[in-house]
Design an enzyme around this catalytic site. Sequence first.
Site, PDB file in Angstrom:
ATOM      1  N   ASP A 114       0.794  -1.233   0.000  1.00  0.00           N
ATOM      2  CA  ASP A 114       0.000   0.000   0.000  1.00  0.00           C
ATOM      3  C   ASP A 114       0.828   1.288   0.000  1.00  0.00           C
ATOM      4  O   ASP A 114       0.277   2.379  -0.106  1.00  0.00           O
ATOM      5  CB  ASP A 114      -0.969   0.008   1.194  1.00  0.00           C
ATOM      6  N   GLU A 200      11.396  -3.593  13.071  1.00  0.00           N
ATOM      7  CA  GLU A 200      12.507  -3.242  12.185  1.00  0.00           C
ATOM      8  C   GLU A 200      13.837  -3.207  12.936  1.00  0.00           C
ATOM      9  O   GLU A 200      14.838  -3.735  12.466  1.00  0.00           O
ATOM     10  CB  GLU A 200      12.252  -1.885  11.519  1.00  0.00           C
TER      11      GLU A 200
HETATM   12  N1  UDP Z   1      -0.663  -7.693   5.359  1.00  0.00           N
HETATM   13  C1  UDP Z   1      -0.728  -9.063   5.408  1.00  0.00           C
HETATM   14  N2  UDP Z   1      -1.694  -9.644   6.205  1.00  0.00           N
HETATM   15  C2  UDP Z   1      -2.583  -8.916   6.950  1.00  0.00           C
HETATM   16  C3  UDP Z   1      -2.484  -7.513   6.899  1.00  0.00           C
HETATM   17  C4  UDP Z   1      -1.507  -6.931   6.106  1.00  0.00           C
HETATM   18  O1  UDP Z   1       0.042  -9.742   4.746  1.00  0.00           O
HETATM   19  O2  UDP Z   1      -3.418  -9.509   7.642  1.00  0.00           O
HETATM   20  C5  UDP Z   1       0.355  -7.051   4.492  1.00  0.00           C
HETATM   21  C6  UDP Z   1      -0.168  -5.840   3.730  1.00  0.00           C
HETATM   22  O3  UDP Z   1      -0.757  -6.251   2.507  1.00  0.00           O
HETATM   23  C7  UDP Z   1       1.080  -4.991   3.581  1.00  0.00           C
HETATM   24  C8  UDP Z   1       1.889  -5.316   4.843  1.00  0.00           C
HETATM   25  O4  UDP Z   1       1.389  -6.575   5.324  1.00  0.00           O
HETATM   26  O5  UDP Z   1       1.834  -5.327   2.439  1.00  0.00           O
HETATM   27  C9  UDP Z   1       1.738  -4.253   5.925  1.00  0.00           C
HETATM   28  O6  UDP Z   1       0.367  -4.145   6.263  1.00  0.00           O
HETATM   29  P1  UDP Z   1      -0.354  -2.737   6.457  1.00  0.00           P
HETATM   30  O7  UDP Z   1      -0.114  -1.890   5.271  1.00  0.00           O
HETATM   31  O8  UDP Z   1      -1.782  -2.985   6.848  1.00  0.00           O
HETATM   32  O9  UDP Z   1       0.442  -2.208   7.718  1.00  0.00           O
HETATM   33  P2  UDP Z   1       0.836  -0.742   8.159  1.00  0.00           P
HETATM   34  O10 UDP Z   1       1.148   0.043   6.947  1.00  0.00           O
HETATM   35  O11 UDP Z   1      -0.347  -0.228   8.885  1.00  0.00           O
HETATM   36  O12 UDP Z   1       2.010  -0.975   9.017  1.00  0.00           O
HETATM   37 MN    MN Z   2       0.734  -0.029   5.009  1.00  0.00          MN
END
Ligand code: UDP
Ligand code: MN
Length: 250
Positions: A114, A200
Amino acid sequence: HLPKIFVVTPTHARPVQKAELTRLKNVFLHIPALHWIIVEDANGKSELVTNFLKTSSIPHTHLFKQTPVQWKINQKDPRWIKPRGVLQRNEGISWLRENISPTEKGVVYFADDDNTYSIELFKEMRYTQKISVWPVGFVGGIMVEKPLLDEKGRVRGFNANWRPDRKFPLDMASFAVNLGLLVRSTDAFFSHRSQRGFLETDFLEKLATRDDLEPKADSCTKVFVWHTQTSDPDLNREQKLKVQGKRSNL
Ligand code: UDP
Ligand code: MN
């Protein structure tokens, strides 16, 4: 020939998934010698991602690894309560360790589906010796989170506001790791057992010290990646279409 860029992308099914992957694809198509490792959070390869990759004309590897329910966040929980994409990134790392010769030149970047990536970012990371770092937009409650450099151009600190006591207060999108280093460092994985917000830094501590960081993006003055978050589209009429047997299938 060019060192290869391995991009590891965790992805999960939801209405915007194909749109997100398409935004990434449209950038990656501009990058030479890029290999895309897509890891689905699912118990198998979905038809949607399989078909998407088939027509993408990007060199790729398609993997899956399901997150167990106890590590999933509930719909009403805030996003930061549990890390996401952890086991999927690890699956990508394991694939690299099993399939890539330790002498192959390259770099590994963990690109969530995203975020917003600029084409320039990939030029910055390609010749990473150990760990490259750069600014990221919209992380940690500020416009730009970034490494701070001393007059010799080495990383002397970070402008992070949240838990600046972390050894590497960096977002997933803000660094890339040398391929050989990652493949050889067999204890370096992401962990659900990391303290909240320490995913990280715990990972990077297995790979490097602060002196190993290579600042990129014009001495960390430019932003080439943004931690954007897509809102769910309004689909309140979709259920009605489904009942009528007219549901669109993307
Ligand atoms: N993701 C995943 N499983 C989940 C939720 C998220 O594999 O149940 C993936 C999502 O598609 C993205 C990454 O993990 O590539 C980080 O997720 P997200 O963007 O929701 O996290 P944030 O940006 O809030 O840290
Ligand atoms: Mn994200």
